[in-house]
Structure formats: structure tokens, C-alpha cells
Design a protein around this motif. Structure first.
Motif, mmCIF file in Angstrom:
data_model
loop_
_atom_site.group_PDB
_atom_site.id
_atom_site.type_symbol
_atom_site.label_atom_id
_atom_site.label_comp_id
_atom_site.label_asym_id
_atom_site.label_seq_id
_atom_site.Cartn_x
_atom_site.Cartn_y
_atom_site.Cartn_z
ATOM 1 N N ALA A 152 5.156 12.376 7.840
ATOM 2 C CA ALA A 152 4.764 11.181 7.174
ATOM 3 C C ALA A 152 4.607 11.588 5.403
ATOM 4 N N GLN A 153 4.524 12.592 5.060
ATOM 5 C CA GLN A 153 4.668 12.881 3.573
ATOM 6 C C GLN A 153 6.106 12.950 3.226
ATOM 7 N N ASP A 154 6.901 13.510 4.129
ATOM 8 C CA ASP A 154 8.432 13.394 3.857
ATOM 9 C C ASP A 154 8.947 12.021 3.794
ATOM 10 N N GLU A 155 8.493 11.367 4.974
ATOM 11 C CA GLU A 155 8.881 9.918 4.944
ATOM 12 C C GLU A 155 8.444 9.109 3.708
ATOM 13 N N ILE A 156 7.370 9.286 3.178
ATOM 14 C CA ILE A 156 7.183 8.704 1.998
ATOM 15 C C ILE A 156 8.017 9.107 0.721
ATOM 16 N N THR A 157 7.992 10.356 0.573
ATOM 17 C CA THR A 157 8.860 11.169 -0.370
ATOM 18 C C THR A 157 10.169 10.379 -0.372
ATOM 19 N N GLN A 158 10.849 10.194 0.906
ATOM 20 C CA GLN A 158 12.079 9.863 0.624
ATOM 21 C C GLN A 158 12.279 8.092 0.586
ATOM 22 N N GLY A 159 11.122 7.467 0.670
ATOM 23 C CA GLY A 159 11.129 6.053 0.492
ATOM 24 C C GLY A 159 11.171 5.225 1.658
ATOM 25 N N HIS A 160 11.115 5.828 2.843
ATOM 26 C CA HIS A 160 11.172 5.211 4.144
ATOM 27 C C HIS A 160 9.719 4.195 4.578
ATOM 28 N N VAL A 161 8.693 4.984 3.947
ATOM 29 C CA VAL A 161 7.376 4.114 4.238
ATOM 30 C C VAL A 161 6.878 3.479 2.954
ATOM 31 N N LYS A 162 6.424 2.234 2.988
ATOM 32 C CA LYS A 162 5.935 1.365 2.218
ATOM 33 C C LYS A 162 4.348 1.224 2.374
ATOM 34 N N PHE A 163 3.524 1.272 1.357
ATOM 35 C CA PHE A 163 2.316 0.871 1.353
ATOM 36 C C PHE A 163 1.937 -0.363 0.928
ATOM 37 N N VAL A 164 1.251 -1.382 1.567
ATOM 38 C CA VAL A 164 0.819 -2.650 1.201
ATOM 39 C C VAL A 164 -0.648 -2.654 0.837
ATOM 40 N N LEU A 165 -1.046 -3.042 -0.080
ATOM 41 C CA LEU A 165 -2.454 -3.142 -0.197
ATOM 42 C C LEU A 165 -2.685 -4.521 -0.114
ATOM 43 N N THR A 166 -4.082 -4.587 0.653
ATOM 44 C CA THR A 166 -4.917 -5.837 0.695
ATOM 45 C C THR A 166 -5.509 -6.213 -0.716
ATOM 46 N N GLU A 167 -5.953 -7.583 -0.819
ATOM 47 C CA GLU A 167 -6.504 -7.850 -1.954
ATOM 48 C C GLU A 167 -7.742 -6.866 -2.392
ATOM 49 N N ARG A 168 -8.594 -6.729 -1.279
ATOM 50 C CA ARG A 168 -9.723 -5.962 -1.475
ATOM 51 C C ARG A 168 -9.392 -4.574 -1.813
ATOM 52 N N GLU A 169 -8.374 -3.894 -1.459
ATOM 53 C CA GLU A 169 -7.999 -2.663 -1.689
ATOM 54 C C GLU A 169 -7.502 -2.467 -3.120
ATOM 55 N N ALA A 170 -6.764 -3.466 -3.537
ATOM 56 C CA ALA A 170 -6.344 -3.497 -4.732
ATOM 57 C C ALA A 170 -7.531 -3.704 -5.826
ATOM 58 N N GLU A 171 -8.451 -4.517 -5.565
ATOM 59 C CA GLU A 171 -9.571 -4.627 -6.442
ATOM 60 C C GLU A 171 -10.273 -3.173 -6.659
ATOM 61 N N ALA A 172 -10.578 -2.380 -5.324
ATOM 62 C CA ALA A 172 -11.178 -1.333 -5.421
ATOM 63 C C ALA A 172 -10.563 -0.274 -6.362
ATOM 64 N N ILE A 173 -9.023 -0.175 -6.022
ATOM 65 C CA ILE A 173 -8.287 0.930 -6.953
ATOM 66 C C ILE A 173 -8.435 0.549 -8.381
#
Length: 70
Positions: free
Chosen positions: A43-64
Motif C-alpha cells: 500500500a505504501q509503495d502504491e501511494i508513493t508511485q502515485g497509483h492510489v488517490k486519497f479523497v477527503l470527505t467534507e468532514r475529514e477536510a474540516e477536521a484536518i
């Protein structure tokens, strides 16, 4: 694509990797030819290579936004 471009902070990186690792453990096909068989590392390698995208919900974006800057 760098990890910083794909993920807002370390928290979202860990959360995204954990979600993807669970998918891999449940039988999802890896998006890369990984050297490791461990789901977390793949999973970490997939993220580093740009194969996985992470989409935030509005609630998660506000919390961050409420978290202190690193």
C-alpha cells in the motif's frame, strides 16, 4: 507525483495506507509488482508511485484544517 502532493499530512497518509492495506488483505489485486508480500508495504509503495488517490470527505477536510501545522 510526490507523497506530499497526494496527501495533506502524515495523518491522511497513514489513514490512506491503512485503508488500501485492508483492501489488499481482503483480496484486492495490487496495482504494482511489489517486492514485498506485506499488505502495508505494498500500500505504501502504491501511494508513493502515485497509483492510489486519497479523497477527503467534507468532514475529514474540516477536521484536518483544525489540526496544528507540522
Amino acid at each position: 507525483m510526490t507523497t506530499e502532493d497526494a496527501f495533506i499530512n502524515k495523518y491522511s497518509l497513514v489513514k490512506g495506507a491503512a485503508r488500501r492495506a485492508r483492501q489488499l488483505q481482503s483480496g484486492a489485486t495490487p496495482m504494482i509488482n511489489a517486492k514485498s508480500t506485506k499488505a502495508c508495504r505494498v500500500a505504501q509503495d502504491e501511494i508513493t508511485q502515485g497509483h492510489v488517490k486519497f479523497v477527503l470527505t467534507e468532514r475529514e477536510a474540516e477536521a484536518i484544517q483544525d489540526l496544528p501545522a507540522e
